[in-house]
Design a protein around this motif. Structure first.
Motif, short mmCIF file in Angstrom:
data_model
loop_
_atom_site.label_atom_id
_atom_site.label_comp_id
_atom_site.label_asym_id
_atom_site.label_seq_id
_atom_site.Cartn_x
_atom_site.Cartn_y
_atom_site.Cartn_z
N GLY A 1 -5.29 -21.26 -19.81
CA GLY A 1 -4.59 -20.74 -18.64
C GLY A 1 -3.57 -19.65 -18.92
N TYR A 2 -3.45 -19.25 -20.19
CA TYR A 2 -2.52 -18.16 -20.53
C TYR A 2 -3.27 -16.86 -20.31
CZ TYR A 2 1.70 -16.49 -22.96
OH TYR A 2 2.92 -15.91 -23.27
N THR A 3 -2.95 -16.14 -19.24
CA THR A 3 -3.71 -14.95 -18.87
C THR A 3 -2.78 -13.83 -18.40
OG1 THR A 3 -3.97 -15.60 -16.54
CG2 THR A 3 -5.63 -16.40 -18.10
N ALA A 4 -3.33 -12.64 -18.34
CA ALA A 4 -2.64 -11.50 -17.75
C ALA A 4 -3.67 -10.62 -17.07
CB ALA A 4 -1.88 -10.70 -18.82
N ILE A 5 -3.28 -9.99 -15.98
CA ILE A 5 -4.20 -9.16 -15.21
C ILE A 5 -3.48 -7.94 -14.66
CG2 ILE A 5 -3.79 -10.42 -13.05
CD1 ILE A 5 -6.75 -10.00 -12.37
N HIS A 6 -4.17 -6.83 -14.59
CA HIS A 6 -3.60 -5.64 -13.96
C HIS A 6 -3.60 -5.85 -12.45
CE1 HIS A 6 -2.90 -1.45 -12.80
NE2 HIS A 6 -2.51 -1.25 -14.06
N ALA A 7 -2.50 -5.51 -11.81
CA ALA A 7 -2.36 -5.77 -10.38
C ALA A 7 -3.41 -5.05 -9.56
CB ALA A 7 -0.95 -5.38 -9.92
N GLU A 8 -3.82 -3.86 -9.99
CA GLU A 8 -4.81 -3.10 -9.24
C GLU A 8 -6.17 -3.81 -9.26
OE1 GLU A 8 -5.85 -0.38 -6.59
OE2 GLU A 8 -3.86 -0.48 -7.49
N VAL A 9 -6.47 -4.48 -10.36
CA VAL A 9 -7.71 -5.26 -10.44
C VAL A 9 -7.58 -6.53 -9.62
CG1 VAL A 9 -9.24 -6.50 -12.01
CG2 VAL A 9 -8.29 -4.29 -12.68
N ALA A 10 -6.43 -7.18 -9.71
CA ALA A 10 -6.20 -8.39 -8.92
C ALA A 10 -6.33 -8.11 -7.43
CB ALA A 10 -4.81 -8.95 -9.22
N ARG A 11 -5.94 -6.92 -7.03
CA ARG A 11 -6.02 -6.54 -5.61
C ARG A 11 -7.46 -6.54 -5.11
NH1 ARG A 11 -2.06 -3.45 -3.22
NH2 ARG A 11 -1.39 -2.76 -5.29
N HIS A 12 -8.43 -6.35 -6.00
CA HIS A 12 -9.84 -6.28 -5.61
C HIS A 12 -10.55 -7.62 -5.69
CE1 HIS A 12 -9.05 -1.98 -6.07
NE2 HIS A 12 -10.19 -1.75 -5.46
N LEU A 13 -9.83 -8.67 -6.06
CA LEU A 13 -10.45 -9.99 -6.15
C LEU A 13 -10.45 -10.69 -4.79
CD1 LEU A 13 -8.87 -11.29 -9.47
CD2 LEU A 13 -11.24 -10.55 -9.12
N PRO A 14 -11.50 -11.46 -4.49
CA PRO A 14 -11.54 -12.22 -3.23
C PRO A 14 -10.72 -13.51 -3.35
CG PRO A 14 -13.55 -12.60 -4.46
CD PRO A 14 -12.74 -11.62 -5.27
N PHE A 15 -9.42 -13.42 -3.17
CA PHE A 15 -8.52 -14.55 -3.39
C PHE A 15 -8.97 -15.81 -2.66
CE2 PHE A 15 -4.54 -11.75 -4.33
CZ PHE A 15 -5.10 -11.42 -5.56
N TYR B 1 0.10 -14.09 -7.41
CA TYR B 1 -0.50 -12.75 -7.46
C TYR B 1 -0.15 -11.95 -6.21
CZ TYR B 1 -3.57 -13.73 -11.51
OH TYR B 1 -4.08 -13.99 -12.75
N ARG B 2 -0.29 -12.59 -5.06
CA ARG B 2 0.00 -11.88 -3.81
C ARG B 2 1.46 -11.41 -3.77
NH1 ARG B 2 -3.32 -16.18 -1.56
NH2 ARG B 2 -5.24 -15.33 -0.63
N ALA B 3 2.38 -12.29 -4.18
CA ALA B 3 3.80 -11.93 -4.16
C ALA B 3 4.07 -10.78 -5.12
CB ALA B 3 4.65 -13.15 -4.54
N ALA B 4 3.43 -10.80 -6.30
CA ALA B 4 3.64 -9.73 -7.28
C ALA B 4 3.08 -8.41 -6.80
CB ALA B 4 3.00 -10.13 -8.61
N ILE B 5 1.92 -8.45 -6.18
CA ILE B 5 1.31 -7.22 -5.66
C ILE B 5 2.18 -6.62 -4.55
CG2 ILE B 5 -0.66 -6.32 -4.36
CD1 ILE B 5 -2.40 -8.34 -5.93
N GLU B 6 2.69 -7.47 -3.67
CA GLU B 6 3.53 -6.99 -2.57
C GLU B 6 4.81 -6.33 -3.08
OE1 GLU B 6 4.24 -10.35 -0.09
OE2 GLU B 6 2.18 -10.43 0.69
N GLU B 7 5.33 -6.79 -4.21
CA GLU B 7 6.55 -6.21 -4.76
C GLU B 7 6.28 -5.06 -5.73
OE1 GLU B 7 10.30 -8.35 -5.19
OE2 GLU B 7 9.06 -10.11 -5.61
N GLY B 8 5.02 -4.66 -5.86
CA GLY B 8 4.70 -3.49 -6.67
C GLY B 8 4.66 -3.72 -8.16
N MET B 9 4.41 -4.97 -8.59
CA MET B 9 4.29 -5.23 -10.02
C MET B 9 3.00 -4.59 -10.56
SD MET B 9 6.99 -7.01 -10.82
CE MET B 9 7.94 -6.16 -9.54
N SER B 10 2.98 -4.25 -11.83
CA SER B 10 1.83 -3.59 -12.44
C SER B 10 0.93 -4.56 -13.20
CB SER B 10 2.30 -2.49 -13.40
OG SER B 10 3.11 -1.55 -12.73
N VAL B 11 1.51 -5.46 -13.97
CA VAL B 11 0.76 -6.44 -14.74
C VAL B 11 1.32 -7.82 -14.43
CG1 VAL B 11 0.05 -7.20 -17.03
CG2 VAL B 11 0.33 -4.77 -16.58
#
Length: 325
Positions: free
Chosen positions: A162-176, A78-88
């Protein structure tokens, strides 16, 4: 940002999946912009194996110096995807159980603004349930009930899917750093998503079981899961009904519990005293004990009904995007 500009990423936690992972990567369609293979200190060297045998330019290898668990591996992806600007961000396993052809089914509701997080549900197609091992079927049913209580998502089933998808903007607000790092990860994710009022929906999928070997031992995690469910339930009730908001349900639960416990204790004490004295318990005493018990049950049921109606329905990422200048 229009739907055509949305970038989709796939995260694959990699631990002892060298037999299947190349086939999984090859099956991922062109709609995916990036594939993050997270080597969670795999004893088979999954990261090096993929790097040496896969020429897909979308693949990025993320390595852990020590084994941290599947939850931690997903968080790294998730962190790597957010850093590269992924959306989902889609998460699938590398053992071949999850069909990459279903990725659009998981991503589309998010892109349409209908959900923030989507997860698979292997129980939707009843004719396919018979293929699921009986022990796993029973375990998932029990875990689903506990998850409804602890997460607050009463309309979801198959919580360990475990098959899931999340919007990156929502993932950004999670306490990893607070999310469970091992097998409780998927369930803990739902609890964390509820605390930020994210909309979650199930995606129907088939149950597929091949020659893969599960690392999860039910007998070892039953007690751990129960304790964590109780912890999350207590936290969720405190966060949603007393810390962040107050409603009629905030009064119904404690008052209902007080009446139920008080009436039960009073009734039991009077019954024991009557039994020791060798005389029948009076009708008035029975009514005095039964009335608070019945009222308490009614209040608790009213609280449950309120809690079910309070399941988040509006996509959080849509609201977050509107707030941005």
């Amino acid at each position: 940002m229009s739907q055509t500009e949305q970038l989709v990423a796939v995260v694959i936690p990699s631990f002892r999946v060298t037999r299947h992972i190349l086939g999984v990567i090859a099956s991922i369609g062109p709609q995916v912009a990036r594939i993050y293979v997270v080597d969670d200190k795999c004893p088979d060297g999954s990261g090096d194996f993929v790097a040496g045998h896969c020429n897909d330019p979308r693949v990025v290898i993320v390595r852990h110096e020590v084994n941290q668990g599947v939850g931690s591996a997903v968080m790294s992806g998730y962190r790597a995807a957010i850093e590269e600007g992924m959306s989902v961000i889609v998460k699938i396993d590398g053992d071949g159980q999850m069909d990459p052809g279903l990725i659009d089914n998981f991503v589309t509701p998010i892109l349409r603004g209908e959900a923030d997080y989507t997860k698979g549900n292997r129980f939707f197609y009843l004719e396919n349930i018979g293929r699921m091992p009986p022990l796993r079927l029973f375990g998932n049913a029990v875990l689903s009930l506990m998850t409804k209580l602890s997460s607050g998502y009463w309309d979801l089933f198959d919580p360990t899917n475990g098959y899931t998808a999340i919007h990156a903007e929502v993932a950004r607000h999670l306490p990893f750093d607070k999310i469970s790092k091992r097998y409780f990860f998927e369930t803990d994710m739902l609890f964390r998503l509820n605390t930020i009022s994210a909309a979650v929906i199930d995606i129907p999928m088939d149950a597929t079981y091949g020659d893969e070997v599960s690392n999860l031992k039910i007998s070892k995690i039953v007690t751990e899961f129960m304790l964590k469910h109780l912890r999350n339930f207590g936290k969720r009730i405190f966060y949603n009904y007393y810390l962040r908001n107050m409603s009629v349900a905030s009064l119904e639960l404690p008052l209902g519990l007080l009446l139920l416990i008080g009436g039960s204790v009073f009734g039991a004490a009077r019954w024991i005293a009557s039994a020791q004295a060798g005389i029948p318990t009076g009708a008035g005493t029975v009514m005095v004990a039964a009335l608070p018990v019945m009222l308490g049950l009614q209040l608790i049921l009213a609280f449950v009904a309120y809690d079910i109606a309070a399941v988040p329905r509006r996509a959080l990422h849509v609201a977050l995007r509107r707030r941005k200048p």
